[in-house]
Design a protein around this motif. Structure first.
Motif, PDB file in Angstrom:
ATOM      1  N   LEU A   9     107.496 -39.105  20.049  1.00 19.25           N
ATOM      2  CA  LEU A   9     107.192 -39.002  18.620  1.00 19.25           C
ATOM      3  C   LEU A   9     106.856 -37.560  18.234  1.00 19.25           C
ATOM      4  O   LEU A   9     107.340 -37.050  17.217  1.00 19.25           O
ATOM      5  CB  LEU A   9     106.010 -39.925  18.278  1.00 19.25           C
ATOM      6  N   GLU A  10     106.057 -36.914  19.046  1.00 19.15           N
ATOM      7  CA  GLU A  10     105.698 -35.513  18.777  1.00 19.15           C
ATOM      8  C   GLU A  10     106.945 -34.634  18.762  1.00 19.15           C
ATOM      9  O   GLU A  10     107.119 -33.799  17.873  1.00 19.15           O
ATOM     10  CB  GLU A  10     104.762 -35.007  19.874  1.00 19.15           C
ATOM     11  N   ALA A  11     107.796 -34.858  19.766  1.00 18.31           N
ATOM     12  CA  ALA A  11     109.010 -34.030  19.871  1.00 18.31           C
ATOM     13  C   ALA A  11     109.911 -34.230  18.650  1.00 18.31           C
ATOM     14  O   ALA A  11     110.416 -33.262  18.071  1.00 18.31           O
ATOM     15  CB  ALA A  11     109.766 -34.385  21.147  1.00 18.31           C
ATOM     16  N   ALA A  16     106.883 -48.164  16.097  1.00 16.70           N
ATOM     17  CA  ALA A  16     105.633 -48.650  16.700  1.00 16.70           C
ATOM     18  C   ALA A  16     105.770 -48.696  18.221  1.00 16.70           C
ATOM     19  O   ALA A  16     106.752 -49.225  18.749  1.00 16.70           O
ATOM     20  CB  ALA A  16     105.302 -50.041  16.173  1.00 16.70           C
ATOM     21  N   GLY A  17     104.808 -48.114  18.903  1.00 15.85           N
ATOM     22  CA  GLY A  17     104.766 -48.191  20.351  1.00 15.85           C
ATOM     23  C   GLY A  17     105.666 -47.208  21.081  1.00 15.85           C
ATOM     24  O   GLY A  17     105.704 -47.212  22.314  1.00 15.85           O
ATOM     25  N   LEU A  18     106.381 -46.364  20.347  1.00 18.52           N
ATOM     26  CA  LEU A  18     107.171 -45.335  21.037  1.00 18.52           C
ATOM     27  C   LEU A  18     106.206 -44.368  21.724  1.00 18.52           C
ATOM     28  O   LEU A  18     105.079 -44.167  21.256  1.00 18.52           O
ATOM     29  CB  LEU A  18     108.047 -44.566  20.027  1.00 18.52           C
ATOM     30  N   VAL A  31     100.390 -33.475  13.917  1.00 20.96           N
ATOM     31  CA  VAL A  31     101.557 -34.112  14.541  1.00 20.96           C
ATOM     32  C   VAL A  31     101.090 -34.911  15.747  1.00 20.96           C
ATOM     33  O   VAL A  31     101.512 -36.055  15.973  1.00 20.96           O
ATOM     34  CB  VAL A  31     102.597 -33.042  14.961  1.00 20.96           C
ATOM     35  N   MET A  32     100.158 -34.328  16.491  1.00 16.86           N
ATOM     36  CA  MET A  32      99.659 -34.974  17.703  1.00 16.86           C
ATOM     37  C   MET A  32      98.892 -36.259  17.361  1.00 16.86           C
ATOM     38  O   MET A  32      99.136 -37.307  17.950  1.00 16.86           O
ATOM     39  CB  MET A  32      98.749 -34.004  18.457  1.00 16.86           C
ATOM     40  N   VAL A  33      98.001 -36.177  16.371  1.00 15.95           N
ATOM     41  CA  VAL A  33      97.164 -37.359  16.108  1.00 15.95           C
ATOM     42  C   VAL A  33      97.965 -38.484  15.462  1.00 15.95           C
ATOM     43  O   VAL A  33      97.727 -39.659  15.765  1.00 15.95           O
ATOM     44  CB  VAL A  33      95.910 -37.033  15.255  1.00 15.95           C
ATOM     45  N   VAL A  34      98.919 -38.146  14.615  1.00 13.75           N
ATOM     46  CA  VAL A  34      99.710 -39.217  14.000  1.00 13.75           C
ATOM     47  C   VAL A  34     100.628 -39.842  15.057  1.00 13.75           C
ATOM     48  O   VAL A  34     100.858 -41.067  15.066  1.00 13.75           O
ATOM     49  CB  VAL A  34     100.479 -38.719  12.742  1.00 13.75           C
ATOM     50  N   SER A  35     101.115 -39.033  15.983  1.00 12.05           N
ATOM     51  CA  SER A  35     101.938 -39.566  17.084  1.00 12.05           C
ATOM     52  C   SER A  35     101.100 -40.488  17.960  1.00 12.05           C
ATOM     53  O   SER A  35     101.577 -41.544  18.403  1.00 12.05           O
ATOM     54  CB  SER A  35     102.499 -38.428  17.934  1.00 12.05           C
TER      55      SER A  35
END
Lengths: 211, 230
Positions: A65-67, A58-60, A102-106
């Motif tokens: 996160l994407e990477a 959370a909050g990363l 990946v982008m939206v979940v990140s």
């Protein structure tokens, strides 16, 4: 069609509609629905689980996160035979089927409020602080990370997770792919950490850094 | 017939299919015979106007009927059971109880939710420096007999290769050995056949059965993980 049959059909359809989770077309709302898969291990609040060795996410930052999700998908992380937790994350990452997802979940996870985790290990904070001088070059003196260096923040990470990841970097279980420059660098640097006790010291010091 | 739906790619796949056919035919014949008699009795003794309810009378004629409808089918079914048991034990003995001379060993480790395969390297020996460890992909050579050593790191899994007709549970703390001999070159599915957690359904692996030349090429430059593309 009789009234009874019409009612049965209507009830069946409404039940089916109730079972299915609607996936929004885009945006954070879509990320929230996609996150349901992640929440099985990382928790609804993203604070992770010691039981299943899932880190707090959370909050990363979104870029990190994407990477990491992409690294898991393409085998740059979590494709080593000794990375028990990484091998669990690898197929889960592949349930996210597009770069856009990946982008939206990140983005959704990045928007979750971070929380300071509780200590689970014992370490020498003073020794850890001295050793952290090396880490601070990339992760910052305050441990808040540095996107330009591709160094994530550490302040919300659980102490057991830090020790485990340092062990993996040192053993070449993470950071094994030379094309993944940031992780490969971390692998080289972690070689300078003497042993698990030194890793615990570092984790103990990072625990003292505020969010 | 079964191979029309799923290829037979191991030396013992046809034996398993023959056993399955034997079971289908024997149980199928008895199923239709029993259902046929059942429905015929329903029709034969259906309610009719003026019919009297049947009452059981202990007489010799009744004993003869019992022999005809119960004893004879019962004994025939026992004969079929013995045939099935002999067939099943023969196949079990050939595949599970016997270990033929093998050419190579492959070590298979299951975990949530991945398969790790340890192949012998060019030196042909297991547990040497040139061993090749791969994730979710197993590379073997057609025509060679392999001994496998199967283990699990965490919970129960089951190593299932449908084209081999092979399914073997993996149990934490145990090393389970078995064998297979691939007979067809190609790429095939490996799957986990034991519920092992939320990722059970996304725990597939790929089996590459290669010609000696292709296998030698892979040994020379193995892929250590599968690149994934959207």
């Amino acid at each position: 069609m009789t009234a009874a049959r019409s009612m049965t059909l209507a009830l069946s359809l409404s039940t089916l509609a109730g079972c299915a989770t609607e996936l929004p077309a885009a945006g954070v709302a879509r990320g929230e629905v996609l996150y349901q898969n992640c929440s099985q291990c990382h928790g609804d609040d993203g604070y992770g689980s010691t039981l299943v060795h899932a880190p707090a996410i959370a909050g990363l930052p979104k870029w990190y996160l994407e990477a990491q999700l992409t690294n898991f998908q393409i085998g740059w992380r979590g494709a080593h035979a000794d990375d028990v937790e990484g091998l669990k994350m690898r197929p889960m990452s592949r349930t996210i089927k597009s770069a856009a997802d990946v982008m939206v979940v990140s983005e959704y996870v990045a928007g979750m409020p971070a929380k300071k985790s509780e200590s689970t290990l014992h370490g020498d904070v003073a020794k850890g602080q001295a050793a952290y001088a090396v880490c601070s070059a990339c992760h910052g003196v305050d441990g808040k990370g540095n996107e330009a260096m591709k160094a994530p923040p550490l302040t919300q990470a659980q102490d057991w997770y830090i020790v485990k990841q340092l062990g993996k970097f040192k053993g070449g279980v993470r950071g094994y792919e030379p094309k993944n420059a940031a992780a490969a660098t971390m692998k080289d640097i972690s070689g300078g950490i003497a042993d698990e006790a030194a890793m615990r010291d570092l984790a103990a010091y990072i625990q003292t850094l505020p969010l | 017939m079964i191979e029309a739906f799923i290829l037979q790619a191991s030396s013992y796949a046809s034996q398993i299919d023959a056993l399955i056919w034997m079971i289908i035919v024997i149980t199928g014949v008895w199923f239709f015979a029993a259902e046929g008699v059942f429905f015929w009795l329903i029709w034969r003794f259906r309610a009719r106007p003026g019919g009297a309810p049947a009452r059981y009378v202990d007489d010799p004629e009744e004993h003869a009927l019992k022999y005809k409808w119960i004893e004879i089918p019962h004994r025939l079914i026992l004969v079929c059971d013995v045939a099935l048991i002999i067939g099943a034990i023969t196949v079990w003995s050939d595949i599970k109880l016997s270990m033929p001379a093998t050419d190579e060993t492959v070590r298979i480790t299951a975990q949530q939710w991945a398969w790790t395969f340890q192949h012998v390297g060019p030196d042909g020996q297991m547990d040497t420096e040139d061993d090749i460890v791969s994730i979710d992909e197993m590379h073997i050579q057609v025509g060679k007999a392999y001994k496998y050593e199967l283990m699990a790191k965490d919970v129960l899994h089951s190593f299932s290769v449908p084209v081999f007709r092979l399914k073997q549970d993996a149990i934490p703390g145990r090393v389970i050995t078995g064998w297979f001999k691939p007979t067809l070159v190609g790429e095939f599915d490996v799957q986990c056949a034991e519920i092992c957690g939320i990722g059970h359904g996304i725990m597939p692996a790929r089996l590459y059965v290669e010609t000696p030349e292709a296998h030698a090429a892979w040994l020379a430059s193995p892929t250590h993980y599968l690149a994934y593309q959207f």
